[in-house]
Design an enzyme around this catalytic site. Structure first.
Site, PDB file in Angstrom:
ATOM      1  CD  GLU A  41      16.912 -15.985 -30.750  1.00 55.96           C
ATOM      2  OE1 GLU A  41      17.717 -16.966 -30.950  1.00 55.96           O
ATOM      3  OE2 GLU A  41      16.134 -15.840 -31.819  1.00 55.96           O
ATOM      4  CE  LYS A 130      18.150 -18.837 -35.986  1.00 57.65           C
ATOM      5  NZ  LYS A 130      18.890 -18.810 -34.742  1.00 57.65           N
TER       6      LYS A 130
END
Length: 212
Positions: A41, A130
């Site tokens: 990421e 998340k």
């Protein structure tokens, strides 16, 4: 209907990469991938994050799962998608931004902490919620969220280490985000790629152990 989360589930660990330059981001990513963690990421805290994403995809193709993190504007979401990012991650869940992220067609992961925030993210239709910063509640908090949200795809980020990786997955994580314990900032700035590769190897081994 294909499972939009199949790549995230298979990858298991997403390395949250914050680097002071594109070159260091690429070097760190290569060390992480060599170690066995193939989810990267690239955060927009990294200068020219879209260029890093584009280069990593050119180098690794489907062998790595490459996305963008710290997406805080619709423009960033568009730039990341244009660069080929497979997933987009935001630290929070703002309705206008989340809709812009969803409009890209990429897998969308947005941040939440409380049950109300989780409900808001799910209502907007995100692919993954998340849980951030997950270090505040630990695996037991993630497990508690499973009560009202048994089917929600939850990804804890913050406070994840090789030592507690199994606990997070037992608590119901679909995947985990790993920052400082994996893409260590001090090692990155010192260009200590051997250390980052070793950190990645420990995460990869812990993930394999949870799946054995």
């Amino acid at each position: 209907m294909p499972d939009r989360l199949s790549r995230a589930r298979a990858t298991g660990v997403l390395a949250v990469l914050r680097a002071p330059s594109p070159d260091l981001a690429l070097e760190a990513s290569e060390a992480i991938i060599r170690g066995g963690v193939t989810g990267i990421e690239v955060t927009f805290s990294t200068p020219d994050a879209p260029a890093v994403i584009r280069e990593l995809i050119a180098r690794h193709g489907d062998a790595a799962y490459i996305g963008a993190g710290t997406v805080t504007t619709a423009e960033q979401a568009s730039l990341a998608a244009d660069a080929g990012a497979e997933f987009l991650v935001s630290p929070g869940t703002l309705p206008t931004l989340t809709r812009a992220m969803l409009d890209t067609g990429r897998v969308v992961m947005t941040g939440a902490m409380t049950p109300t925030e989780v409900m808001g993210a799910l209502e907007l239709g995100v692919d993954v919620v998340k849980i951030f910063p997950a270090s505040l509640g630990g695996p037991s908090y993630l497990g508690a969220l499973r009560g009202p949200f048994p089917d929600a795809p939850l990804m804890p980020t913050g406070g994840v280490s090789p030592d507690n990786l199994a606990d997070w997955f037992r608590a119901g994580a679909v995947a985990v985000g790993a920052g400082g314990d994996l893409a260590n900032g001090a090692s990155l700035k010192a260009s200590d790629w051997a250390d980052i590769e070793q950190r990645s190897a420990r995460f990869a081994a812990a993930l394999a152990a949870t799946r054995s």
